[in-house]
Design a protein around this motif. Structure first.
Motif, PDB file in Angstrom:
ATOM      1  N   LEU A 125      44.367  78.740  40.955  1.00 37.78           N
ATOM      2  CA  LEU A 125      44.638  79.182  42.322  1.00 37.78           C
ATOM      3  C   LEU A 125      44.979  77.955  43.152  1.00 37.78           C
ATOM      4  O   LEU A 125      44.165  77.040  43.268  1.00 37.78           O
ATOM      5  CB  LEU A 125      43.422  79.893  42.911  1.00 37.78           C
ATOM      6  N   ARG A 126      46.179  77.930  43.726  1.00 32.28           N
ATOM      7  CA  ARG A 126      46.653  76.763  44.468  1.00 32.28           C
ATOM      8  C   ARG A 126      46.946  77.145  45.926  1.00 32.28           C
ATOM      9  O   ARG A 126      48.092  77.440  46.280  1.00 32.28           O
ATOM     10  CB  ARG A 126      47.920  76.208  43.814  1.00 32.28           C
ATOM     11  N   PRO A 127      45.935  77.152  46.775  1.00 29.66           N
ATOM     12  CA  PRO A 127      46.157  77.502  48.182  1.00 29.66           C
ATOM     13  C   PRO A 127      46.481  76.283  49.043  1.00 29.66           C
ATOM     14  O   PRO A 127      46.019  75.176  48.784  1.00 29.66           O
ATOM     15  CB  PRO A 127      44.817  78.101  48.592  1.00 29.66           C
ATOM     16  N   THR A 128      47.299  76.487  50.060  1.00 25.57           N
ATOM     17  CA  THR A 128      47.496  75.510  51.120  1.00 25.57           C
ATOM     18  C   THR A 128      47.129  76.203  52.434  1.00 25.57           C
ATOM     19  O   THR A 128      46.583  77.305  52.427  1.00 25.57           O
ATOM     20  CB  THR A 128      48.956  75.011  51.165  1.00 25.57           C
ATOM     21  N   THR A 145      40.665  81.561  31.624  1.00 28.40           N
ATOM     22  CA  THR A 145      39.879  80.812  32.607  1.00 28.40           C
ATOM     23  C   THR A 145      40.643  80.762  33.924  1.00 28.40           C
ATOM     24  O   THR A 145      41.847  80.470  33.933  1.00 28.40           O
ATOM     25  CB  THR A 145      39.587  79.381  32.125  1.00 28.40           C
ATOM     26  N   ILE A 146      39.941  81.046  35.023  1.00 20.26           N
ATOM     27  CA  ILE A 146      40.508  80.971  36.356  1.00 20.26           C
ATOM     28  C   ILE A 146      39.958  79.723  37.042  1.00 20.26           C
ATOM     29  O   ILE A 146      38.736  79.546  37.141  1.00 20.26           O
ATOM     30  CB  ILE A 146      40.155  82.207  37.209  1.00 20.26           C
ATOM     31  N   ALA A 147      40.846  78.835  37.493  1.00 21.50           N
ATOM     32  CA  ALA A 147      40.435  77.620  38.205  1.00 21.50           C
ATOM     33  C   ALA A 147      40.309  77.931  39.690  1.00 21.50           C
ATOM     34  O   ALA A 147      41.266  78.364  40.331  1.00 21.50           O
ATOM     35  CB  ALA A 147      41.454  76.509  37.987  1.00 21.50           C
ATOM     36  N   ILE A 148      39.121  77.703  40.234  1.00 24.46           N
ATOM     37  CA  ILE A 148      38.785  78.080  41.610  1.00 24.46           C
ATOM     38  C   ILE A 148      38.740  76.844  42.510  1.00 24.46           C
ATOM     39  O   ILE A 148      38.080  75.850  42.167  1.00 24.46           O
ATOM     40  CB  ILE A 148      37.410  78.783  41.647  1.00 24.46           C
ATOM     41  N   PRO A 149      39.393  76.873  43.666  1.00 15.83           N
ATOM     42  CA  PRO A 149      39.298  75.749  44.614  1.00 15.83           C
ATOM     43  C   PRO A 149      38.024  75.841  45.455  1.00 15.83           C
ATOM     44  O   PRO A 149      38.060  76.005  46.672  1.00 15.83           O
ATOM     45  CB  PRO A 149      40.556  75.933  45.479  1.00 15.83           C
ATOM     46  N   ALA A 172      34.734  78.356  49.278  1.00 14.19           N
ATOM     47  CA  ALA A 172      36.133  78.103  48.910  1.00 14.19           C
ATOM     48  C   ALA A 172      36.904  77.881  50.211  1.00 14.19           C
ATOM     49  O   ALA A 172      37.529  78.809  50.731  1.00 14.19           O
ATOM     50  CB  ALA A 172      36.712  79.264  48.120  1.00 14.19           C
ATOM     51  N   PRO A 173      36.849  76.661  50.775  1.00 20.20           N
ATOM     52  CA  PRO A 173      37.371  76.411  52.125  1.00 20.20           C
ATOM     53  C   PRO A 173      38.830  76.798  52.323  1.00 20.20           C
ATOM     54  O   PRO A 173      39.205  77.286  53.386  1.00 20.20           O
ATOM     55  CB  PRO A 173      37.176  74.902  52.313  1.00 20.20           C
ATOM     56  N   LYS A 174      39.669  76.582  51.308  1.00 24.06           N
ATOM     57  CA  LYS A 174      41.096  76.876  51.452  1.00 24.06           C
ATOM     58  C   LYS A 174      41.439  78.339  51.142  1.00 24.06           C
ATOM     59  O   LYS A 174      42.555  78.783  51.404  1.00 24.06           O
ATOM     60  CB  LYS A 174      41.917  75.968  50.519  1.00 24.06           C
ATOM     61  N   LEU A 175      40.481  79.064  50.557  1.00 25.62           N
ATOM     62  CA  LEU A 175      40.746  80.450  50.170  1.00 25.62           C
ATOM     63  C   LEU A 175      39.493  81.299  50.404  1.00 25.62           C
ATOM     64  O   LEU A 175      38.884  81.813  49.470  1.00 25.62           O
ATOM     65  CB  LEU A 175      41.165  80.501  48.694  1.00 25.62           C
ATOM     66  N   PRO A 176      39.075  81.442  51.662  1.00 28.25           N
ATOM     67  CA  PRO A 176      37.797  82.118  51.959  1.00 28.25           C
ATOM     68  C   PRO A 176      37.751  83.580  51.526  1.00 28.25           C
ATOM     69  O   PRO A 176      36.660  84.128  51.393  1.00 28.25           O
ATOM     70  CB  PRO A 176      37.677  81.985  53.486  1.00 28.25           C
ATOM     71  N   SER A 195      36.349  83.493  32.436  1.00 33.11           N
ATOM     72  CA  SER A 195      35.430  82.469  32.939  1.00 33.11           C
ATOM     73  C   SER A 195      36.044  81.856  34.195  1.00 33.11           C
ATOM     74  O   SER A 195      37.267  81.862  34.379  1.00 33.11           O
ATOM     75  CB  SER A 195      35.173  81.387  31.889  1.00 33.11           C
ATOM     76  N   PHE A 196      35.173  81.340  35.064  1.00 38.78           N
ATOM     77  CA  PHE A 196      35.592  80.780  36.340  1.00 38.78           C
ATOM     78  C   PHE A 196      34.988  79.386  36.483  1.00 38.78           C
ATOM     79  O   PHE A 196      33.785  79.210  36.297  1.00 38.78           O
ATOM     80  CB  PHE A 196      35.131  81.677  37.499  1.00 38.78           C
ATOM     81  N   HIS A 197      35.835  78.412  36.802  1.00 38.25           N
ATOM     82  CA  HIS A 197      35.359  77.037  36.931  1.00 38.25           C
ATOM     83  C   HIS A 197      36.033  76.358  38.122  1.00 38.25           C
ATOM     84  O   HIS A 197      37.152  76.714  38.511  1.00 38.25           O
ATOM     85  CB  HIS A 197      35.652  76.231  35.663  1.00 38.25           C
ATOM     86  N   ASN A 198      35.362  75.359  38.671  1.00 41.93           N
ATOM     87  CA  ASN A 198      35.938  74.557  39.738  1.00 41.93           C
ATOM     88  C   ASN A 198      37.201  73.860  39.248  1.00 41.93           C
ATOM     89  O   ASN A 198      37.238  73.321  38.135  1.00 41.93           O
ATOM     90  CB  ASN A 198      34.914  73.528  40.213  1.00 41.93           C
ATOM     91  N   ASP A 199      38.240  73.852  40.079  1.00 46.38           N
ATOM     92  CA  ASP A 199      39.528  73.315  39.649  1.00 46.38           C
ATOM     93  C   ASP A 199      39.483  71.826  39.313  1.00 46.38           C
ATOM     94  O   ASP A 199      40.080  71.385  38.325  1.00 46.38           O
ATOM     95  CB  ASP A 199      40.604  73.607  40.699  1.00 46.38           C
ATOM     96  N   VAL A 200      38.750  71.022  40.098  1.00 47.14           N
ATOM     97  CA  VAL A 200      38.732  69.583  39.838  1.00 47.14           C
ATOM     98  C   VAL A 200      37.888  69.269  38.600  1.00 47.14           C
ATOM     99  O   VAL A 200      38.191  68.335  37.850  1.00 47.14           O
ATOM    100  CB  VAL A 200      38.229  68.806  41.070  1.00 47.14           C
ATOM    101  N   ASN A 201      36.833  70.042  38.356  1.00 49.45           N
ATOM    102  CA  ASN A 201      36.067  69.864  37.128  1.00 49.45           C
ATOM    103  C   ASN A 201      36.952  70.114  35.898  1.00 49.45           C
ATOM    104  O   ASN A 201      36.832  69.424  34.879  1.00 49.45           O
ATOM    105  CB  ASN A 201      34.866  70.814  37.101  1.00 49.45           C
TER     106      ASN A 201
END
Length: 380
Positions: free
Chosen positions: A89-92, A151-155, A166-170, A190-196
């Protein structure tokens, strides 16, 4: 004792053979025994089963027997044995896109074009787009019947089956997003933090990092860090520095997210210079020309980066910091300044860049899905 004992030992031997070849590359039958402390008979039996099940295959390459000079056949993982999918997930501030990739059984990832989300902050639209993205990936994978997980990468932060931040995607915060996705997606999720996940990708690409303590510092439209201690990624809230406020020069700065995001002061500077807000490469020429306004903003920005690194370093005694920055051209100008500023630290870490660049998170997501499915793939 039941037959479960020998069966379990055989399963462990299978996993050991497959894991050794996964990390060490193609191997001969004669090399597997000494490497794994297995008898020739055990190696032969396990290898024959894995070849029959098409988890292994004979490599097209060979190597010479040092004593007899004849070629020795090598065993390698069968790339088509299994597949897994990764979605980022790539939010701006104004839009959200989905990064998509699939990975084969050897760990080789293939990315396909990003998918835009039509409604930026709508959970129904996001879930519908993720479902459509998986269907798109299914058409790209050579055999969709061999997909074993996603796997879904979560910001943001993951805690169990909830996303507390999830500050950019509340719109994905809470438990509804994960619960609803699990209802509509047929694969194990599975769901994991994107930077991890980006840090995990670098561990896979750079084996030397497995013996170090390092931070993966992500500086894009969001700010975060992934932390690894001797090959182990720290999960949960570890590395979530975005909401921290630590700056000795500007006490009113709200957070690292505010001071380090490339949507902030750097974008404002570009706009004042008459450039698009996302054109970070343009700042390089102003630095080279020693433009006073640009240098003042850049120097302060570098101080913020060093403050973030020092916070992490004070807790973990880092050997290295990998900085994933939105513009390689601009970072080449920032790096010397960062290295000078960090010399004031008691034990300054080495500054480097990720070998995967901005594809690290996407590669890590697909690898994570494969890794979590390996036990099912290799023992079933």
């Amino acid at each position: 004792m039941s037959s479960a004992g020998p069966t379990r030992i055989r399963q462990l031997n299978r996993r050991a053979v497959l894991s050794h070849i996964r990390y060490e590359g193609a191997q001969s039958r004669s090399a597997l025994g000494p490497a794994l402390s297995l008898s020739p008979a055990a190696v032969s039996s396990v290898v024959n089963d894995l070849l029959e099940e098409k988890l292994l295959c004979e490599s097209e390459s060979t190597k010479k027997d040092g004593r007899k000079g004849r070629p020795i056949s090598l065993l390698e993982l069968n790339a088509d044995a299994a597949y897994a999918l990764g979605i980022v997930l790539r939010p701006t501030k104004t839009e959200t896109e989905l990064g998509l990739a699939w990975v084969d059984y050897t760990g080789k990832a293939t990315a396909i074009p990003d998918v835009p989300v039509s409604k930026h902050q709508d959970i129904d639209t996001l879930i519908r787009c993720i479902k459509a993205a998986i269907e798109k990936l299914e058409k790209e994978v050579p055999d969709a019947k061999r997909i074993f997980g996603v796997t879904i990468a979560i910001p943001g932060v993951i805690e169990g089956d909830t996303i507390p931040m999830a500050p950019k995607l509340p719109c994905i915060e809470g438990g509804e997003f994960i619960e609803r996705l699990q209802e509509v997606i047929e694969y194990p999720l599975s769901f994991h933090n994107d930077v991890n996940l980006a840090a995990m990708s670098e561990l896979h690409q750079q084996p030397r990092l497995r013996d170090l303590s390092f931070a993966y510092l992500y500086l894009y439209t969001g700010v975060g860090s992934g932390l690894s201690i001797e090959g182990k990624i720290l999960n949960g809230w570890a590395g979530e520095i975005g909401q921290l406020h630590v700056n000795r020069n500007i006490p009113n700065t709200t957070s690292f997210e505010h001071s380090l995001t490339t949507d902030g002061c750097l974008a404002d500077l570009l706009e004042s210079l008459g450039h698009p807000r996302q054109a970070l490469d343009e700042l390089a020429k102003y630095i080279d020309q020693r433009d006073p306004q640009t240098l003042a903003v850049i120097d302060l920005y570098c101080e913020h980066i060093c403050d973030a690194i020092n916070v992490l370093n004070s807790v973990l005694a880092l050997d290295e910091v990998l900085i994933d920055f939105r513009s390689d051209k601009l970072f080449q100008r920032l790096r010397p300044r960062l290295e000078v500023l960090l010399q004031a630290s008691r034990r300054p870490p080495v500054i480097s860049t990720p070998v995967m660049g901005n594809e690290a998170t996407l590669n890590g997501a697909a690898l994570s899905a494969l890794t979590e499915a390996l036990e099912v793939i290799e023992t079933n």
